[in-house]
Design a protein around this motif. Structure first.
Motif, PDB file in Angstrom:
ATOM      1  N   PRO A 206      11.926  19.812 -14.413  1.00 35.16           N
ATOM      2  CA  PRO A 206      12.405  19.315 -15.702  1.00 35.16           C
ATOM      3  C   PRO A 206      11.450  18.486 -16.424  1.00 35.16           C
ATOM      4  CG  PRO A 206      14.174  19.282 -14.028  1.00 35.16           C
ATOM      5  CD  PRO A 206      12.927  19.225 -13.105  1.00 35.16           C
ATOM      6  N   VAL A 207      11.468  18.632 -17.780  1.00 38.98           N
ATOM      7  CA  VAL A 207      10.773  17.591 -18.580  1.00 38.98           C
ATOM      8  C   VAL A 207      11.412  16.387 -18.440  1.00 38.98           C
ATOM      9  CG1 VAL A 207       9.705  17.054 -20.663  1.00 38.98           C
ATOM     10  CG2 VAL A 207       9.852  19.713 -19.873  1.00 38.98           C
ATOM     11  N   THR A 208      10.830  15.407 -17.854  1.00 32.45           N
ATOM     12  CA  THR A 208      11.452  14.108 -17.711  1.00 32.45           C
ATOM     13  C   THR A 208      10.522  12.925 -18.407  1.00 32.45           C
ATOM     14  OG1 THR A 208       9.947  13.813 -15.680  1.00 32.45           O
ATOM     15  CG2 THR A 208      12.118  14.593 -15.245  1.00 32.45           C
ATOM     16  N   GLY A 209       9.593  13.246 -19.075  1.00 34.35           N
ATOM     17  CA  GLY A 209       9.020  12.055 -19.502  1.00 34.35           C
ATOM     18  C   GLY A 209       8.141  11.322 -18.862  1.00 34.35           C
ATOM     19  N   ILE A 210       7.886  11.526 -17.583  1.00 30.69           N
ATOM     20  CA  ILE A 210       6.856  10.647 -16.737  1.00 30.69           C
ATOM     21  C   ILE A 210       5.459  11.200 -17.021  1.00 30.69           C
ATOM     22  CG2 ILE A 210       6.309  10.387 -14.164  1.00 30.69           C
ATOM     23  CD1 ILE A 210       9.114  10.628 -13.421  1.00 30.69           C
ATOM     24  N   PRO A 211       4.711   9.759 -17.422  1.00 29.87           N
ATOM     25  CA  PRO A 211       3.265  10.271 -17.584  1.00 29.87           C
ATOM     26  C   PRO A 211       2.405  10.286 -16.475  1.00 29.87           C
ATOM     27  CG  PRO A 211       3.947   7.877 -17.721  1.00 29.87           C
ATOM     28  CD  PRO A 211       5.050   8.537 -17.598  1.00 29.87           C
ATOM     29  N   LEU A 212       1.243  11.075 -16.687  1.00 30.05           N
ATOM     30  CA  LEU A 212       0.230  11.347 -15.709  1.00 30.05           C
ATOM     31  C   LEU A 212      -0.904   9.997 -15.480  1.00 30.05           C
ATOM     32  CD1 LEU A 212      -0.784  13.398 -13.873  1.00 30.05           C
ATOM     33  CD2 LEU A 212      -2.296  14.249 -15.506  1.00 30.05           C
ATOM     34  N   PRO A 213      -0.852   9.462 -14.389  1.00 32.82           N
ATOM     35  CA  PRO A 213      -1.652   8.282 -14.053  1.00 32.82           C
ATOM     36  C   PRO A 213      -2.951   8.570 -14.489  1.00 32.82           C
ATOM     37  CG  PRO A 213      -0.232   8.687 -12.139  1.00 32.82           C
ATOM     38  CD  PRO A 213       0.286   9.822 -13.102  1.00 32.82           C
ATOM     39  N   PHE A 214      -3.710   7.557 -14.993  1.00 34.30           N
ATOM     40  CA  PHE A 214      -5.180   7.592 -15.630  1.00 34.30           C
ATOM     41  C   PHE A 214      -5.376   8.469 -16.767  1.00 34.30           C
ATOM     42  CE2 PHE A 214      -4.975   6.618 -11.042  1.00 34.30           C
ATOM     43  CZ  PHE A 214      -5.583   5.538 -10.888  1.00 34.30           C
ATOM     44  N   LEU A 215      -4.617   9.538 -16.818  1.00 31.98           N
ATOM     45  CA  LEU A 215      -4.996  10.461 -18.232  1.00 31.98           C
ATOM     46  C   LEU A 215      -3.990  10.333 -19.237  1.00 31.98           C
ATOM     47  CD1 LEU A 215      -6.452  11.591 -15.425  1.00 31.98           C
ATOM     48  CD2 LEU A 215      -5.704  13.801 -16.465  1.00 31.98           C
TER      49      LEU A 215
ATOM     50  N   ALA B  85       0.747  -1.184  -0.095  1.00 34.09           N
ATOM     51  CA  ALA B  85      -0.116  -0.024  -0.129  1.00 34.09           C
ATOM     52  C   ALA B  85       1.072   1.413  -0.250  1.00 34.09           C
ATOM     53  CB  ALA B  85      -0.993  -0.041   1.294  1.00 34.09           C
ATOM     54  N   VAL B  86       1.922   1.325   0.921  1.00 38.12           N
ATOM     55  CA  VAL B  86       2.835   2.381   0.941  1.00 38.12           C
ATOM     56  C   VAL B  86       3.357   2.625  -0.468  1.00 38.12           C
ATOM     57  CG1 VAL B  86       4.780   3.277   2.220  1.00 38.12           C
ATOM     58  CG2 VAL B  86       3.093   2.278   3.265  1.00 38.12           C
ATOM     59  N   GLY B  87       3.874   1.497  -1.265  1.00 33.69           N
ATOM     60  CA  GLY B  87       4.595   1.540  -2.297  1.00 33.69           C
ATOM     61  C   GLY B  87       3.551   2.110  -3.580  1.00 33.69           C
ATOM     62  N   CYS B  88       2.668   1.526  -3.622  1.00 32.67           N
ATOM     63  CA  CYS B  88       1.593   2.038  -4.365  1.00 32.67           C
ATOM     64  C   CYS B  88       1.272   3.368  -4.402  1.00 32.67           C
ATOM     65  CB  CYS B  88       0.457   1.141  -4.527  1.00 32.67           C
ATOM     66  SG  CYS B  88       0.352  -0.704  -4.811  1.00 32.67           S
ATOM     67  N   ALA B  89       1.045   3.735  -3.184  1.00 31.73           N
ATOM     68  CA  ALA B  89       0.497   5.195  -2.819  1.00 31.73           C
ATOM     69  C   ALA B  89       1.616   6.227  -3.395  1.00 31.73           C
ATOM     70  CB  ALA B  89       0.191   5.345  -1.626  1.00 31.73           C
ATOM     71  N   SER B  90       2.982   5.823  -3.011  1.00 38.30           N
ATOM     72  CA  SER B  90       4.070   6.629  -3.296  1.00 38.30           C
ATOM     73  C   SER B  90       4.313   6.527  -4.608  1.00 38.30           C
ATOM     74  CB  SER B  90       5.361   5.801  -2.680  1.00 38.30           C
ATOM     75  OG  SER B  90       5.027   6.038  -0.953  1.00 38.30           O
ATOM     76  N   MET B  91       4.269   5.527  -5.345  1.00 38.88           N
ATOM     77  CA  MET B  91       4.323   5.507  -6.889  1.00 38.88           C
ATOM     78  C   MET B  91       3.656   6.446  -7.794  1.00 38.88           C
ATOM     79  SD  MET B  91       4.803   2.367  -9.567  1.00 38.88           S
ATOM     80  CE  MET B  91       5.306   1.389  -8.260  1.00 38.88           C
ATOM     81  N   LEU B  92       2.228   6.515  -7.207  1.00 40.60           N
ATOM     82  CA  LEU B  92       1.212   7.190  -8.012  1.00 40.60           C
ATOM     83  C   LEU B  92       1.574   8.652  -7.382  1.00 40.60           C
ATOM     84  CD1 LEU B  92      -1.810   5.099  -7.188  1.00 40.60           C
ATOM     85  CD2 LEU B  92      -0.729   5.373  -9.504  1.00 40.60           C
ATOM     86  N   ALA B  93       1.859   9.053  -6.455  1.00 41.85           N
ATOM     87  CA  ALA B  93       2.083  10.281  -5.962  1.00 41.85           C
ATOM     88  C   ALA B  93       3.277  10.891  -6.590  1.00 41.85           C
ATOM     89  CB  ALA B  93       2.349  10.221  -4.380  1.00 41.85           C
ATOM     90  N   PHE B  94       4.266  10.197  -6.738  1.00 38.86           N
ATOM     91  CA  PHE B  94       5.412  10.800  -7.546  1.00 38.86           C
ATOM     92  C   PHE B  94       5.164  11.074  -8.838  1.00 38.86           C
ATOM     93  CE2 PHE B  94       9.567   9.727 -10.277  1.00 38.86           C
ATOM     94  CZ  PHE B  94      10.107  10.998  -9.549  1.00 38.86           C
ATOM     95  N   HIS B  95       4.333  10.163  -9.697  1.00 37.71           N
ATOM     96  CA  HIS B  95       4.112  10.203 -10.869  1.00 37.71           C
ATOM     97  C   HIS B  95       3.289  11.522 -11.146  1.00 37.71           C
ATOM     98  CE1 HIS B  95       5.443   6.310 -12.022  1.00 37.71           C
ATOM     99  NE2 HIS B  95       5.529   6.623 -13.424  1.00 37.71           N
ATOM    100  N   ILE B  96       2.397  11.763 -10.224  1.00 39.73           N
ATOM    101  CA  ILE B  96       1.464  12.974 -10.212  1.00 39.73           C
ATOM    102  C   ILE B  96       2.001  14.253 -10.001  1.00 39.73           C
ATOM    103  CG2 ILE B  96      -0.617  13.650  -8.973  1.00 39.73           C
ATOM    104  CD1 ILE B  96      -1.633  10.887  -8.635  1.00 39.73           C
TER     105      ILE B  96
END
Length: 425
Positions: free
Chosen positions: A389-398, A366-377
């Motif tokens: 910086p522009v890193t190429g990390i996508p936005l979850p769900f969108l 649960a901690v890992g999932c929430a952290s990963m989603l929060a970082f991407h967002i």
């Protein structure tokens, strides 16, 4: 609330938030690409609909898996992810100069996305059985190996943004596995030193004026604060020495690289991250167009399908990395706030699992999932408004993308599974 805390309950709020975000994402992808009647972007919203449908099936499948099975299969999933990363390097399909894709069962997939899940599960299993302590560095040997192997393979592709996800996800998991906040501070302090030593150099180069000794002031203040913290907390001597040497090293290396290694054109690329106007038609173009799109949306936006930046294709990668800019232009501050609120619901519900679920393995997931989603967002939204910086990390769900959609579905499935699975293992 009490009902949701009961073992065996399904988290409808978390699932509804995820489903709503996926629906919003489909409409945004259509809006960002509907003007393309031919070419690779024509009709890709239909593909996204298929990916989202597959995501729902994956969530249902994960909900049917007992927690003990996920626990037992964690290292095998990690091993499979590593094999896919190796295969991507050896025989991967190059896209924009990076060999990140492979053909798997007729689908074109990105192994680095699946590696995120593999690292998450492997770390969760190991940390559920072993504790980590900064006072005993040997406890970090296996967790660091779990991270370093995929980190190096993904970095070789190269894909720095995805590689960083492994490290950022691991820190909260280490904290939950036994580290204190002070321990985490000691670990990230060299990164803080690198940033504080580098920013004055960037600003000085950008303005054309030398700050002299004042360039070292931000890092110097932080370094003195670090020494004070070390003095009053009295950690073991090796932490004293390690923290001081690591901070001196990172601050020194960034100064050497900037002054003697990087060429002017490389410096300009870095400068454009902080000041896009320094290279408005080059490295700063994406951020400038993104900020124009979001700013033009004002409070309520221009309306669905009415965004000029996206409709006229001024905004690069508007269906993937800069999908949030499309949202801001067409739905304004109100639309952005609604989406951010849905993201917040997902992250909070994920973290709330740690209070209602007693199984250590599931808590770490649960901690890992929430952290990963929060970082991407955080990184993606900050990138679109020029704060990162522009890193190429996508936005979850969108963001558009099959591999990433499947990865997010697995994360949501694991969070939902945490409440209903048998925790007696």
């Amino acid at each position: 609330m009490n009902e949701l805390r009961k073992k065996g309950s399904f988290d409808f709020l978390l699932f509804a938030s995820a489903a709503a975000l996926w629906m919003i994402g489909i409409f945004l992808v259509y809006s960002a690409t509907h003007i393309h009647e031919t070419g690779p972007l024509a009709g890709i919203y239909k593909q996204q609909v298929i990916w989202v449908a597959m995501a729902m099936l994956i969530i249902i499948f994960i909900l049917s898996i007992p927690g003990r099975v996920i626990f037992s299969a964690s290292y095998f999933i990690y091993g499979g992810a590593i094999l896919l990363l190796v295969f991507a390097i050896v025989s991967g399909i190059e896209t924009k100069g990076a060999g990140r894709w492979i053909n798997l069962a007729g689908f074109r997939v990105q192994p680095s996305e699946f590696a995120k899940v593999g690292v998450l599960l492997a770390l969760a299993k190991y940390l559920s059985e072993k504790k980590v302590s900064l006072y005993d560095l040997s406890t970090f040997i296996v967790p660091c190996l779990i991270i370093i192997v995929p980190f190096g393979l993904v970095l070789k592709q190269p894909d720095l943004g995805t590689a960083l996800v492994f490290c950022v996800m691991a820190l909260p998991m280490f904290y939950w596995a036994g580290l204190t906040l002070l321990d985490v501070f000691y670990i990230i302090s060299p990164i803080i030193s690198l940033v504080l030593a580098g920013i004055p150099l960037l600003l000085s180069y950008s303005s054309g004026e030398s700050w002299g000794i004042f360039e070292a002031a931000p890092w110097g203040i932080f370094f003195l604060a670090l020494i004070a913290i070390l003095y009053f907390t009295r950690p073991p001597l090796f932490i004293w020495i390690g923290s001081i040497l690591a901070n001196i090293f990172t601050s020194t290396i960034v100064t050497i690289l900037w002054g003697s290694v990087l060429k002017d054109y490389q410096k300009m690329r870095i400068i454009s991250f902080i000041n896009p106007q320094a290279d408005p038609f080059g490295a700063g173009y994406q951020v400038i167009q993104s900020k124009v799109a979001i700013g033009s949306g004002h409070i309520f936006g221009k309306g669905y399908l009415q965004g000029t930046q996206s409709r006229l294709s001024f905004l690069p990668e508007q269906h993937t990395d800069f999908i949030f800019s499309v949202l801001g232009e067409q739905f304004g501050l109100v639309g952005c706030s609604v989406v951010i609120l849905l993201f917040l619901v997902l992250i909070v519900r994920g973290l709330m699992l740690t209070h209602s679920v007693k199984n250590r393995f599931i808590n770490l997931i649960a901690v890992g999932c929430a952290s990963m989603l929060a970082f991407h967002i955080f990184v993606n939204i900050a990138m679109t408004v020029g704060l990162m910086p522009v890193t190429g990390i996508p936005l979850p769900f969108l963001s558009y993308g099959g591999s990433f959609t499947i990865t997010v579905a697995v994360l949501v499935g694991l969070l939902l599974n945490a409440r209903i699975t048998n925790q007696d293992f």
